[in-house]
Motif scaffolding. Structure first.
Motif, short mmCIF file in Angstrom:
data_model
loop_
_atom_site.label_atom_id
_atom_site.label_comp_id
_atom_site.label_asym_id
_atom_site.label_seq_id
_atom_site.Cartn_x
_atom_site.Cartn_y
_atom_site.Cartn_z
N ILE A 11 0.84 -1.20 0.00
CA ILE A 11 0.00 0.00 0.00
C ILE A 11 0.87 1.25 0.00
O ILE A 11 0.63 2.21 -0.73
N GLU A 12 1.91 1.25 0.83
CA GLU A 12 2.79 2.41 0.92
C GLU A 12 3.55 2.65 -0.38
O GLU A 12 3.88 3.77 -0.72
N GLN A 61 2.75 1.43 -3.69
CA GLN A 61 2.08 1.45 -4.97
C GLN A 61 1.58 2.83 -5.34
O GLN A 61 1.42 3.71 -4.50
N THR A 62 1.38 3.02 -6.63
CA THR A 62 0.80 4.25 -7.13
C THR A 62 -0.39 3.89 -8.00
O THR A 62 -0.43 2.82 -8.61
N ARG A 108 -3.78 7.70 3.63
CA ARG A 108 -2.73 8.53 3.02
C ARG A 108 -2.68 8.32 1.51
O ARG A 108 -2.47 9.28 0.75
N ARG A 109 -2.85 7.07 1.06
CA ARG A 109 -2.78 6.77 -0.38
C ARG A 109 -3.88 7.48 -1.16
O ARG A 109 -3.68 7.88 -2.31
#
Length: 210
Positions: A45-46, A48-49, A185-186
């Motif tokens: 999760i942190e 990936q875009t 945050r994502r």
């Protein structure tokens, strides 16, 4: 590999004491597997875009509640939903994981007798960080033990559970709210946690409205 070895050992013995030991080992191993998978998920999760797209928050919440349809009554918890047709900008898979984590967290840390969970969505004009823009709020409140404010502030840290303990009496791995915070945050959202006066937790997630 460890799971397979445990299963093989259980098949090969009829000794009740040995079976009990192997069963405990298997349960411990399963918790380790869940923790590793959750940590890998958190890292993904942190890292990936992706592009944000319209997502029906209400449908996603209903799906999460349906997935917990057995666990909630088994835990003596009643879930009430009040959904207002909210559409957000997000990533569907991540939003689904966020909703599921919040519902499971509210169930598993709901230690009150005849516990309750209330889930609400609403679209509003006001926002602490997005003044003048429409936002959608997802509010999840659950009954439970009385929480100290300093512990609540740390609940999004890995392996921290209600009361600040890394207890193992409840299901889960202590990463549920850490994953929620990472997803928020994502999707460029906001997350606020607060202790409820009568016990339990109030979680508010704010998304950009689609």
């Amino acid at each position: 590999t460890t799971r397979a070895l445990s299963d093989l050992a259980m098949v090969q013995t009829e000794n009740p004491d040995e079976l009990a030991v192997f069963d405990r080992l298997r349960q411990t191993n399963e918790r380790s597997i869940q923790t590793v998978e959750a940590l890998l998920g958190l890292a993904q999760i942190e890292a990936q875009t992706g592009d944000l797209k319209p997502v029906s928050l209400d449908e996603t919440v209903r799906e999460a509640v349906d997935l917990c349809a057995v666990e909630a009554p088994e835990s003596g918890v009643e879930i009430t939903v009040d959904l207002k047709g909210a559409m957000i900008l997000g990533e569907p898979i991540l939003v689904r994981q966020l909703c599921l984590n919040l519902v499971q967290n509210a169930i598993r840390h709901n230690l009150a007798a005849d516990g309750t969970i209330t889930i609400r969505t609403r679209t509003t004009e006001s926002s602490r960080t997005r003044e003048g823009r429409k936002v959608v709020q997802l509010v999840v409140e659950n009954t439970g033990e009385v929480l100290e404010d300093e512990w609540v502030a740390s609940l999004t840290e890995p392996f921290i559970r209600s009361g600040g303990r890394t207890a193992t009496k409840t299901r889960g791995h202590g990463l549920g709210l850490s994953i929620v915070a990472a997803i928020v945050r994502r999707v460029d959202g906001d997350l606020a946690l607060a202790a409820r006066p009568g016990g339990g937790l109030r979680v508010v997630v704010e998304f950009a409205a689609a």
